[in-house]
Motif scaffolding. Structure first.
Motif, PDB file in Angstrom:
ATOM      1  N   ASP A 127       0.367 -10.559  -5.293  1.00  0.00           N
ATOM      2  CA  ASP A 127       0.196  -9.117  -5.124  1.00  0.00           C
ATOM      3  C   ASP A 127      -1.268  -8.724  -5.298  1.00  0.00           C
ATOM      4  OD1 ASP A 127       2.925  -9.023  -4.819  1.00  0.00           O
ATOM      5  OD2 ASP A 127       3.325  -8.000  -6.718  1.00  0.00           O
ATOM      6  N   ALA A 145       2.100  -1.325   0.896  1.00  0.00           N
ATOM      7  CA  ALA A 145       3.453  -1.879   1.052  1.00  0.00           C
ATOM      8  C   ALA A 145       3.478  -2.935   2.158  1.00  0.00           C
ATOM      9  CB  ALA A 145       4.455  -0.764   1.347  1.00  0.00           C
ATOM     10  N   ALA A 146       2.804  -2.659   3.258  1.00  0.00           N
ATOM     11  CA  ALA A 146       2.744  -3.628   4.351  1.00  0.00           C
ATOM     12  C   ALA A 146       2.008  -4.892   3.916  1.00  0.00           C
ATOM     13  CB  ALA A 146       2.060  -3.014   5.566  1.00  0.00           C
ATOM     14  N   LYS A 147       0.915  -4.730   3.179  1.00  0.00           N
ATOM     15  CA  LYS A 147       0.152  -5.877   2.678  1.00  0.00           C
ATOM     16  C   LYS A 147       0.992  -6.715   1.706  1.00  0.00           C
ATOM     17  CE  LYS A 147      -3.991  -5.826   4.436  1.00  0.00           C
ATOM     18  NZ  LYS A 147      -4.419  -6.933   5.287  1.00  0.00           N
ATOM     19  N   LEU A 148       1.755  -6.055   0.865  1.00  0.00           N
ATOM     20  CA  LEU A 148       2.586  -6.773  -0.102  1.00  0.00           C
ATOM     21  C   LEU A 148       3.694  -7.557   0.606  1.00  0.00           C
ATOM     22  CD1 LEU A 148       2.823  -4.103  -2.938  1.00  0.00           C
ATOM     23  CD2 LEU A 148       1.499  -6.253  -2.964  1.00  0.00           C
ATOM     24  N   ASP A 149       4.286  -6.957   1.640  1.00  0.00           N
ATOM     25  CA  ASP A 149       5.289  -7.678   2.431  1.00  0.00           C
ATOM     26  C   ASP A 149       4.671  -8.904   3.100  1.00  0.00           C
ATOM     27  OD1 ASP A 149       7.269  -5.870   1.772  1.00  0.00           O
ATOM     28  OD2 ASP A 149       7.160  -4.773   3.678  1.00  0.00           O
ATOM     29  N   GLN A 150       3.491  -8.711   3.658  1.00  0.00           N
ATOM     30  CA  GLN A 150       2.782  -9.807   4.320  1.00  0.00           C
ATOM     31  C   GLN A 150       2.420 -10.895   3.303  1.00  0.00           C
ATOM     32  OE1 GLN A 150      -0.937  -8.582   6.032  1.00  0.00           O
ATOM     33  NE2 GLN A 150      -1.111 -10.407   7.310  1.00  0.00           N
ATOM     34  N   LEU A 176       3.940 -11.647   0.533  1.00  0.00           N
ATOM     35  CA  LEU A 176       5.151 -12.356   0.151  1.00  0.00           C
ATOM     36  C   LEU A 176       5.499 -13.418   1.194  1.00  0.00           C
ATOM     37  CD1 LEU A 176       7.556 -12.582  -1.812  1.00  0.00           C
ATOM     38  CD2 LEU A 176       8.717 -10.852  -0.420  1.00  0.00           C
ATOM     39  N   ALA A 177       5.388 -13.042   2.452  1.00  0.00           N
ATOM     40  CA  ALA A 177       5.707 -13.980   3.533  1.00  0.00           C
ATOM     41  C   ALA A 177       4.716 -15.136   3.605  1.00  0.00           C
ATOM     42  CB  ALA A 177       5.746 -13.237   4.865  1.00  0.00           C
TER      43      ALA A 177
END
Length: 106
Positions: free
Chosen positions: A72, A59-64, A66-67
């Motif tokens: 994905d 989840a943290a990697k996916l947020d990163q 996206l930014a």
């Protein structure tokens, strides 16, 4: 949970991940680990903990991603490269269970 139990849980996680580095399919992966049953309720509880760990990191990697404009898939592959033992262990354990469940459904 006491700090001693918390640290013991961390030690167990690290022990299993070290073993998974050598062979994630080893049938003795969870054998001979004191307090495994008391602190995790057995191998299945430890697997849930490890799965939760993977999901949090993903989840943290996916947020990163996206930014940073990454896909994905790139985020997933990056995490897989950073935590190969965890990925291999979960793949070996859940992959085995998935194939067993599929065979039983037939």
């Amino acid at each position: 949970m006491s700090w001693e139990d918390h640290h013991r849980r961390s030690d167990i996680v690290h022990t299993v991940l070290e073993r998974a580095t050598l062979d994630p399919h080893d049938p003795d992966l969870f054998s001979g680990i004191p307090d495994l049953d008391r602190l995790f309720g057995g191998p299945s509880g430890l697997l849930l903990t490890l799965r939760h760990r993977w999901n949090n990191h993903l989840a943290a990697k996916l947020d990163q991603a996206l930014a940073q404009g990454q896909s994905d898939a790139e985020a997933y592959l990056e995490l897989r490269g950073e935590q190969p033992a965890l990925h291999s262990l979960l793949d070996a354990q859940y992959g085995h269970r998935d194939s067993t469940a599929a065979a039983m459904a037939r």
